[in-house]
Design a protein around this motif. Structure first.
Motif, short mmCIF file in Angstrom:
data_model
loop_
_atom_site.label_atom_id
_atom_site.label_comp_id
_atom_site.label_asym_id
_atom_site.label_seq_id
_atom_site.Cartn_x
_atom_site.Cartn_y
_atom_site.Cartn_z
N ARG A 141 0.82 -1.21 0.00
CA ARG A 141 0.00 0.00 0.00
C ARG A 141 0.86 1.26 0.00
O ARG A 141 1.79 1.39 0.77
CB ARG A 141 -0.92 0.01 1.21
CG ARG A 141 -1.88 -1.16 1.20
CD ARG A 141 -2.81 -1.20 2.39
NE ARG A 141 -2.13 -0.98 3.64
CZ ARG A 141 -2.65 -0.26 4.63
NH1 ARG A 141 -3.83 0.28 4.55
NH2 ARG A 141 -1.96 -0.09 5.75
N GLU A 142 0.49 2.17 -0.91
CA GLU A 142 1.14 3.49 -1.03
C GLU A 142 2.65 3.40 -0.87
O GLU A 142 3.26 4.13 -0.10
CB GLU A 142 0.53 4.47 -0.02
CG GLU A 142 -0.94 4.73 -0.28
CD GLU A 142 -1.53 5.81 0.60
OE1 GLU A 142 -0.78 6.51 1.31
OE2 GLU A 142 -2.76 5.94 0.57
N TYR A 152 0.93 8.99 -3.51
CA TYR A 152 1.54 7.67 -3.59
C TYR A 152 0.64 6.71 -4.34
O TYR A 152 -0.57 6.89 -4.40
CB TYR A 152 1.79 7.12 -2.18
CG TYR A 152 2.83 7.91 -1.42
CD1 TYR A 152 4.15 7.52 -1.44
CD2 TYR A 152 2.48 9.04 -0.70
CE1 TYR A 152 5.12 8.24 -0.75
CE2 TYR A 152 3.43 9.77 -0.01
CZ TYR A 152 4.74 9.36 -0.04
OH TYR A 152 5.69 10.07 0.64
N ASP A 153 1.26 5.67 -4.88
CA ASP A 153 0.52 4.59 -5.51
C ASP A 153 0.92 3.29 -4.83
O ASP A 153 2.00 3.19 -4.23
CB ASP A 153 0.83 4.53 -7.01
CG ASP A 153 -0.12 3.65 -7.80
OD1 ASP A 153 -1.19 3.27 -7.25
OD2 ASP A 153 0.19 3.34 -8.96
N SER A 154 0.08 2.31 -4.93
CA SER A 154 0.36 0.99 -4.37
C SER A 154 0.94 0.09 -5.46
O SER A 154 0.72 0.30 -6.65
CB SER A 154 -0.92 0.37 -3.83
OG SER A 154 -1.46 1.17 -2.80
#
Length: 176
Positions: A141-142, A152-154
């Protein structure tokens, strides 16, 4: 199963200008974290990695691929990166590459597990990997910054096991 429309050939140092340019292409930037040229040089030279140029039938370079863990005692090979330049996108060539890479991982490298991570925002790639038999294992996650944004991206971790590959092979779903 149709014959592959791309060829994977080992990357040479003379290919690195192309590799860096494809990796830094604005269309690819949201989906990968670009490496420095020296990191690509290392991947070419390091025995645990395989670095390939993706060529079309006419011999033109269309992208590149990096595998890591090729000598892993755990037999866990990672699809570290697959990147197509603008001329190779949207034509189904990524699928051809993934099929060839699965065959390479399981038959030549003796992988027990072939795995990758993909950014959650890259839904197109996720669908490709799922349709090619990869199973989602979990999410980090993130875990990566979104380039050019305050967020942020996962990362989604996906894999295929050798027995899953063999089952797909028996059903005619893999390149022989």
């Amino acid at each position: 199963m149709p014959a592959p429309r791309v060829i994977l050939r080992p990357t040479m140092l003379s290919d690195l200008d192309f590799v860096v340019s494809v990796e830094q292409d604005a269309a690819n930037a949201p989906f990968i974290t670009a490496w420095e040229r020296t990191q690509h040089e290392g991947a070419i030279r390091f025995p645990d990695s395989r670095h390939f140029i993706i060529e079309g039938a006419e011999g033109a370079a269309l992208g590149f691929v990096i595998l890591q863990g090729c000598r892993s005692p755990h037999r866990s090979v990672e699809l570290k990166r697959i990147v197509l330049g603008p001329r190779g996108q949207g034509l189904g060539l990524g699928r051809d590459c993934v099929r060839q890479l699965k065959k390479l991982a399981f038959t030549q490298l003796g992988a027990h597990r072939f795995w990758l991570d993909v950014k959650a925002l890259n839904t197109r790639a996720q669908h490709l990997y799922q349709s090619e038999g990869f199973v989602e294992e979990g999410r980090l996650r993130e875990s990566v910054r979104v380039a050019g944004a305050d967020g942020y991206d996962s990362l989604i971790v996906m894999s295929m096991l050798d027995r899953e590959y063999q089952a797909r092979l028996a059903l005619g779903q893999e390149v022989t």
